[in-house]
Design a protein around this motif. Structure first.
Motif, short mmCIF file in Angstrom:
data_model
loop_
_atom_site.label_atom_id
_atom_site.label_comp_id
_atom_site.label_asym_id
_atom_site.label_seq_id
_atom_site.Cartn_x
_atom_site.Cartn_y
_atom_site.Cartn_z
N ASN A 189 20.80 28.04 17.66
CA ASN A 189 19.91 28.69 18.56
C ASN A 189 18.39 28.57 18.05
O ASN A 189 17.57 28.45 18.91
CB ASN A 189 20.32 30.00 18.97
CG ASN A 189 21.45 30.14 19.65
OD1 ASN A 189 21.75 29.19 20.63
ND2 ASN A 189 22.20 31.14 19.46
N LYS A 190 18.03 28.55 16.78
CA LYS A 190 16.95 28.36 16.30
C LYS A 190 16.37 27.11 16.46
O LYS A 190 15.37 26.94 17.05
CB LYS A 190 16.82 28.91 14.80
CG LYS A 190 15.29 28.91 14.31
CD LYS A 190 15.04 29.12 12.77
CE LYS A 190 16.09 29.95 11.92
NZ LYS A 190 15.91 30.03 10.63
N PHE A 191 17.21 26.12 16.32
CA PHE A 191 16.79 24.68 16.64
C PHE A 191 16.69 24.42 18.03
O PHE A 191 15.72 23.81 18.42
CB PHE A 191 18.01 23.76 15.98
CG PHE A 191 17.85 23.47 14.64
CD1 PHE A 191 16.88 23.94 13.69
CD2 PHE A 191 19.09 23.13 13.83
CE1 PHE A 191 16.99 23.75 12.18
CE2 PHE A 191 19.03 23.28 12.64
CZ PHE A 191 17.95 23.17 11.84
N ARG A 192 17.39 25.04 18.81
CA ARG A 192 17.43 24.69 20.34
C ARG A 192 15.97 25.43 20.70
O ARG A 192 15.32 24.74 21.49
CB ARG A 192 18.57 25.59 21.25
CG ARG A 192 19.80 25.05 21.07
CD ARG A 192 20.92 25.74 21.97
NE ARG A 192 22.13 25.30 21.57
CZ ARG A 192 23.01 25.46 21.00
NH1 ARG A 192 22.86 26.78 20.16
NH2 ARG A 192 24.16 25.13 20.80
N TYR B 74 22.72 20.55 7.37
CA TYR B 74 21.70 20.86 8.22
C TYR B 74 21.57 19.55 9.06
O TYR B 74 21.12 19.93 10.14
CB TYR B 74 20.50 21.01 7.06
CG TYR B 74 19.37 21.61 7.63
CD1 TYR B 74 19.06 22.87 7.28
CD2 TYR B 74 18.18 20.94 7.84
CE1 TYR B 74 17.99 23.41 7.76
CE2 TYR B 74 17.18 21.61 8.29
CZ TYR B 74 16.90 22.90 8.37
OH TYR B 74 15.76 23.57 8.54
N ALA B 75 21.62 18.43 8.52
CA ALA B 75 21.56 17.38 9.39
C ALA B 75 22.53 17.37 10.47
O ALA B 75 22.29 17.00 11.58
CB ALA B 75 21.84 15.96 8.54
N GLU C 102 15.64 26.98 6.06
CA GLU C 102 16.58 28.06 5.92
C GLU C 102 17.43 28.08 4.61
O GLU C 102 17.48 29.10 4.06
CB GLU C 102 17.75 27.93 7.06
CG GLU C 102 18.89 28.89 7.16
CD GLU C 102 18.23 30.43 7.66
OE1 GLU C 102 19.27 31.20 7.11
OE2 GLU C 102 17.37 30.59 8.00
N THR C 103 17.81 26.86 4.06
CA THR C 103 18.96 26.92 2.85
C THR C 103 18.04 26.07 1.77
O THR C 103 18.88 25.71 1.06
CB THR C 103 20.24 26.37 3.17
OG1 THR C 103 20.00 25.00 3.72
CG2 THR C 103 21.00 27.33 4.06
N ILE D 216 23.60 31.19 15.17
CA ILE D 216 22.07 31.48 14.87
C ILE D 216 21.06 30.50 14.43
O ILE D 216 20.16 30.09 15.22
CB ILE D 216 22.13 32.57 13.92
CG1 ILE D 216 22.56 33.92 14.09
CG2 ILE D 216 20.69 32.76 13.43
CD1 ILE D 216 22.97 34.79 13.13
N GLN D 217 21.56 29.53 13.59
CA GLN D 217 20.61 28.28 13.31
C GLN D 217 20.84 27.41 14.54
O GLN D 217 19.54 26.61 14.93
CB GLN D 217 21.33 27.50 12.08
CG GLN D 217 20.33 26.47 11.48
CD GLN D 217 19.12 26.85 10.85
OE1 GLN D 217 18.84 28.19 10.54
NE2 GLN D 217 17.94 26.22 11.14
#
Length: 193
Positions: free
Chosen positions: A179-182, A83-84, A155-156, A176-177
């Motif tokens: 893009n979500k962060f973006r 994640y980091a 998310e996780t 996908i993740q």
């Protein structure tokens, strides 16, 4: 006259002791800055990362008209490293200068009052366990703007079964993740497309 000599002698001894102490001090030891320390704890994140260490109080004060991207995790949580790494990738891509990193494990275990205040502030996002207790689980990221939570992602944080981060974060889920962060970071930075 004798008192003056005794005082001068004591001062002389103190000055010599100070010189000895300074002479033995290793000035080549480097102070480890936050991003290098983070790299040591999370080996899959580069040393030129944007993470800055924070404690519960540092995070809680941001709820008072502050702004911050906050990452809550801990090194022994295998999901936190993945994640980091994704957070750092997007932050560097979009120019986020700093992500506060709060290793909250000990505070959660000891029911630290400031940690509990953070949980209360995030109560509409957090999980309630079978005992009716709300907690934050790793990894969690949220963005505060002007003291208000504008984005939250975990998310996780609650993964069940034998699913490993390597399997979960396949090419598709990772993109996908990212893009979500973006989208979250663009909103935070007020980047218009």
């Amino acid at each position: 006259k004798n008192l003056k000599r005794v005082i001068q002698g004591i001062l002389f001894i103190l000055i010599i002791a100070a010189f000895i102490f300074v002479g033995k001090k290793d000035f080549t030891k480097k102070i480890v800055v936050d991003n290098e320390k983070f790299d040591l704890e999370y080996s899959n994140v580069s040393s030129d990362n944007v993470f800055a260490y924070a404690n519960a109080q540092d995070v809680y004060t941001r709820f008072k008209n502050g702004n911050a991207v906050v990452f809550m995790g801990f090194p022994t949580n295998k999901w936190s490293g993945y994640y980091a790494e994704m957070l750092n990738t997007v932050a560097k891509e979009l120019g986020v200068k700093e992500i506060l990193y709060y290793d909250f494990k000990k505070d959660r275990e000891t029911k630290n009052a400031t940690y509990q205040s953070i949980v209360l502030k995030l109560s509409s996002y957090t999980y309630t366990n079978d005992n009716g207790t709300q907690n934050i689980y790793a990894p969690t990221m949220f963005i505060i703007k002007n003291g208000k939570v504008i984005h939250f992602d975990n998310e996780t944080a609650i993964m069940k079964g034998n699913l490993s981060p390597e399997d979960y974060w396949n090419v598709n889920n990772r993109e996908i993740q990212l893009n979500k962060f973006r989208l979250m970071f663009k909103d935070y930075l007020e980047i218009k497309e």
